[in-house]
Enzyme design. Structure first.
Site, PDB file in Angstrom:
ATOM      1  N   LYS A 163      22.296 -15.593 -50.832  1.00 19.86           N
ATOM      2  CA  LYS A 163      22.183 -15.583 -52.302  1.00 19.86           C
ATOM      3  C   LYS A 163      21.142 -16.602 -52.771  1.00 19.86           C
ATOM      4  CE  LYS A 163      25.222 -12.372 -53.320  1.00 19.86           C
ATOM      5  NZ  LYS A 163      24.742 -11.012 -53.624  1.00 19.86           N
TER       6      LYS A 163
ATOM      7  N   ASP B 274      20.633   3.483 -47.168  1.00 20.87           N
ATOM      8  CA  ASP B 274      20.971   2.223 -46.513  1.00 20.87           C
ATOM      9  C   ASP B 274      19.703   1.382 -46.624  1.00 20.87           C
ATOM     10  OD1 ASP B 274      21.085   0.165 -44.581  1.00 20.87           O
ATOM     11  OD2 ASP B 274      22.657   1.236 -43.514  1.00 20.87           O
ATOM     12  N   VAL B 275      19.783   0.226 -47.263  1.00 25.96           N
ATOM     13  CA  VAL B 275      18.566  -0.538 -47.570  1.00 25.96           C
ATOM     14  C   VAL B 275      17.898  -1.154 -46.341  1.00 25.96           C
ATOM     15  CG1 VAL B 275      19.182  -1.028 -49.967  1.00 25.96           C
ATOM     16  CG2 VAL B 275      19.880  -2.627 -48.150  1.00 25.96           C
TER      17      VAL B 275
ATOM     18  N   TYR C 118      32.274 -18.780 -47.812  1.00 26.31           N
ATOM     19  CA  TYR C 118      31.175 -17.927 -48.312  1.00 26.31           C
ATOM     20  C   TYR C 118      29.977 -18.005 -47.342  1.00 26.31           C
ATOM     21  CZ  TYR C 118      28.730 -15.288 -51.947  1.00 26.31           C
ATOM     22  OH  TYR C 118      28.065 -14.307 -52.648  1.00 26.31           O
TER      23      TYR C 118
ATOM     24  N   VAL D 262      35.034 -11.424 -58.874  1.00 21.49           N
ATOM     25  CA  VAL D 262      35.628 -10.191 -59.397  1.00 21.49           C
ATOM     26  C   VAL D 262      36.220  -9.447 -58.200  1.00 21.49           C
ATOM     27  CG1 VAL D 262      35.181  -8.031 -60.604  1.00 21.49           C
ATOM     28  CG2 VAL D 262      33.777 -10.022 -61.137  1.00 21.49           C
ATOM     29  N   LYS D 263      37.426  -8.923 -58.359  1.00 22.33           N
ATOM     30  CA  LYS D 263      38.096  -8.250 -57.238  1.00 22.33           C
ATOM     31  C   LYS D 263      37.442  -6.906 -56.949  1.00 22.33           C
ATOM     32  CE  LYS D 263      42.975  -8.517 -56.090  1.00 22.33           C
ATOM     33  NZ  LYS D 263      44.283  -8.171 -56.644  1.00 22.33           N
ATOM     34  N   THR D 264      36.563  -6.864 -55.959  1.00 23.77           N
ATOM     35  CA  THR D 264      35.906  -5.618 -55.537  1.00 23.77           C
ATOM     36  C   THR D 264      36.029  -5.512 -54.016  1.00 23.77           C
ATOM     37  OG1 THR D 264      33.805  -6.734 -55.192  1.00 23.77           O
ATOM     38  CG2 THR D 264      34.167  -5.788 -57.387  1.00 23.77           C
TER      39      THR D 264
ATOM     40  N   ALA E   7      27.654  -9.003 -45.243  1.00 23.01           N
ATOM     41  CA  ALA E   7      27.710  -9.902 -44.082  1.00 23.01           C
ATOM     42  C   ALA E   7      28.913  -9.466 -43.272  1.00 23.01           C
ATOM     43  CB  ALA E   7      27.865 -11.350 -44.523  1.00 23.01           C
TER      44      ALA E   7
HETATM   45  P1  NAD Z   1      31.096  -3.566 -53.901  1.00 23.87           P
HETATM   46  O1  NAD Z   1      31.718  -3.596 -52.553  1.00 23.87           O
HETATM   47  O2  NAD Z   1      31.647  -2.644 -54.889  1.00 23.87           O
HETATM   48  O3  NAD Z   1      29.530  -3.351 -53.812  1.00 23.87           O
HETATM   49  C1  NAD Z   1      28.768  -3.781 -52.706  1.00 23.87           C
HETATM   50  C2  NAD Z   1      27.793  -2.672 -52.412  1.00 23.87           C
HETATM   51  O4  NAD Z   1      26.879  -3.052 -51.375  1.00 23.87           O
HETATM   52  C3  NAD Z   1      28.494  -1.382 -51.928  1.00 23.87           C
HETATM   53  O5  NAD Z   1      28.181  -0.309 -52.771  1.00 23.87           O
HETATM   54  C4  NAD Z   1      27.897  -1.171 -50.554  1.00 23.87           C
HETATM   55  O6  NAD Z   1      27.735   0.195 -50.227  1.00 23.87           O
HETATM   56  C5  NAD Z   1      26.544  -1.858 -50.713  1.00 23.87           C
HETATM   57  N1  NAD Z   1      25.898  -2.107 -49.429  1.00 23.87           N
HETATM   58  C6  NAD Z   1      26.342  -2.857 -48.399  1.00 23.87           C
HETATM   59  N2  NAD Z   1      25.481  -2.760 -47.352  1.00 23.87           N
HETATM   60  C7  NAD Z   1      24.486  -1.931 -47.758  1.00 23.87           C
HETATM   61  C8  NAD Z   1      23.309  -1.417 -47.148  1.00 23.87           C
HETATM   62  N3  NAD Z   1      22.979  -1.755 -45.884  1.00 23.87           N
HETATM   63  N4  NAD Z   1      22.512  -0.579 -47.855  1.00 23.87           N
HETATM   64  C9  NAD Z   1      22.820  -0.237 -49.129  1.00 23.87           C
HETATM   65  N5  NAD Z   1      23.919  -0.692 -49.770  1.00 23.87           N
HETATM   66  C10 NAD Z   1      24.735  -1.521 -49.075  1.00 23.87           C
HETATM   67  O7  NAD Z   1      31.214  -5.090 -54.427  1.00 23.87           O
HETATM   68  P2  NAD Z   1      30.602  -5.825 -55.701  1.00 23.87           P
HETATM   69  O8  NAD Z   1      31.420  -7.042 -55.861  1.00 23.87           O
HETATM   70  O9  NAD Z   1      30.449  -4.893 -56.823  1.00 23.87           O
HETATM   71  O10 NAD Z   1      29.177  -6.304 -55.176  1.00 23.87           O
HETATM   72  C11 NAD Z   1      27.978  -6.064 -55.858  1.00 23.87           C
HETATM   73  C12 NAD Z   1      27.093  -7.300 -55.857  1.00 23.87           C
HETATM   74  O11 NAD Z   1      27.696  -8.306 -56.667  1.00 23.87           O
HETATM   75  C13 NAD Z   1      26.875  -7.928 -54.487  1.00 23.87           C
HETATM   76  O12 NAD Z   1      25.537  -8.394 -54.397  1.00 23.87           O
HETATM   77  C14 NAD Z   1      27.818  -9.102 -54.517  1.00 23.87           C
HETATM   78  O13 NAD Z   1      27.449 -10.121 -53.629  1.00 23.87           O
HETATM   79  C15 NAD Z   1      27.653  -9.522 -55.961  1.00 23.87           C
HETATM   80  N6  NAD Z   1      28.675 -10.414 -56.482  1.00 23.87           N
HETATM   81  C16 NAD Z   1      29.980 -10.075 -56.396  1.00 23.87           C
HETATM   82  C17 NAD Z   1      30.933 -10.943 -56.880  1.00 23.87           C
HETATM   83  C18 NAD Z   1      32.395 -10.611 -56.763  1.00 23.87           C
HETATM   84  O14 NAD Z   1      33.221 -11.522 -56.831  1.00 23.87           O
HETATM   85  N7  NAD Z   1      32.770  -9.359 -56.603  1.00 23.87           N
HETATM   86  C19 NAD Z   1      30.557 -12.142 -57.477  1.00 23.87           C
HETATM   87  C20 NAD Z   1      29.206 -12.459 -57.580  1.00 23.87           C
HETATM   88  C21 NAD Z   1      28.269 -11.589 -57.064  1.00 23.87           C
END
Ligand code: NAD
Length: 256
Positions: A163, A64-65, A156, A192-194, A95
């Protein structure tokens, strides 16, 4: 023969097979990089372990960061096992759900601090911890941002501010790391749908907008993002640092 044979990298941010970090990990592994993974909390361990195992990873650790000791533990283990690392992927953000809807005006002090801590400060903390393992190796770091850092995107909110802090942190870190031959860059990915994305109110509307208005008339995939990460973490981008590169089907260039 892979482009990254003999190289070693650590991945922060895999939650499941949809995670952008997972697509990046597969792209790096495909080119021969040996990988270590971290997971945030016990609940995710059972998801991350099998994925990591499928790309032959041996080092899989909790992190956990927000925890100083857990960060130290990861880099101590990497030093003991590998001696050094060539790549770090920071693909994480957080968030509270209630901060990702309605007006930014209502962001709480606590919610603001938490979002900025996890989503932006963590890059500084991880980079500082990684530095002794990267020196003398032409290593590279990549992090993930979104267009909400530059322009107002409904709902957002505080994540846009986080960001913006992340993108600017990359510039300052690039200036510090550059004399040591270490590079750091941001990918600003399209939606991206995550798991993380599903926490944003109205996310489906953002996907529809990009598909309609972007020059490529489509949304990007995790693999689109991973290919740019591969470029940024390999010698292909040897002269590039401190940049934010958009992988968004061109959406960010459009005006009226
Ligand atoms: P995801 O939910 O798969 O990944 C998010 C990750 O953050 C998870 O693995 C989660 O465990 C980790 N995380 C959250 N709190 C944490 C903590 N306290 N300590 C350690 N890890 C923690 O979703 P994703 O979309 O793959 O997100 C990855 C990155 O991409 C993020 O920075 C997100 O903001 C960015 N991003 C996503 C999109 C999108 O549309 N999905 C677009 C642009 C940027």
């Amino acid at each position: 023969m892979g482009m990254l044979d003999g190289k070693k990298g650590v991945i922060f941010g895999v939650a499941n097979e949809r995670s952008i970090a997972w697509a990046i990990a597969r792209a790096l592994r495909h080119e021969g990089m040996e990988l270590a993974f971290t997971y945030a909390g016990e609940a995710l361990e059972s998801r991350v372990r099998p994925l990591a195992g499928s790309v032959d990873a041996k080092i899989i650790l909790p992190c956990d960061v927000t925890g100083v000791a857990q960060i130290k533990n990861v880099f101590d283990a990497l030093k003991a096992e590998w001696g050094g690392i060539d790549a770090l992927v920071h693909s994480l953000a957080f968030a509270k759900k209630e901060e990702l809807k309605g007006e930014f005006l209502n962001t709480t002090r606590e919610g603001f601090a938490l979002a900025l801590d996890v989503s932006a400060y963590s890059l500084v903390a991880l980079t500082r911890a990684a530095l002794p393992l990267m020196e003398g190796r032409e290593a590279a770091i990549v992090t993930l941002s979104y267009y909400g850092a530059q322009k107002v995107i409904a709902n957002y909110n505080v994540m846009g501010v986080a960001k913006a802090a992340l993108e600017t942190s990359v510039k300052y870190l690039a200036a510090d790391l550059g004399p040591k031959g270490i590079r750091i860059n941001t990918i600003s990915a399209g939606p991206v749908k995550t798991l993380a994305a599903m926490g944003i109110t109205g996310f489906k509307g953002i996907l529809d907008m990009v598909e309609t208005k972007s020059p490529l008339r489509r949304n990007v995939t995790q693999e689109d993002v991973a290919k740019t990460a591969l470029y940024l973490l390999s010698g292909l981008s040897s002269g590039v640092t401190g940049e934010t590169i958009y992988v968004d089907a061109g959406y960010n260039i459009m005006g009226i």
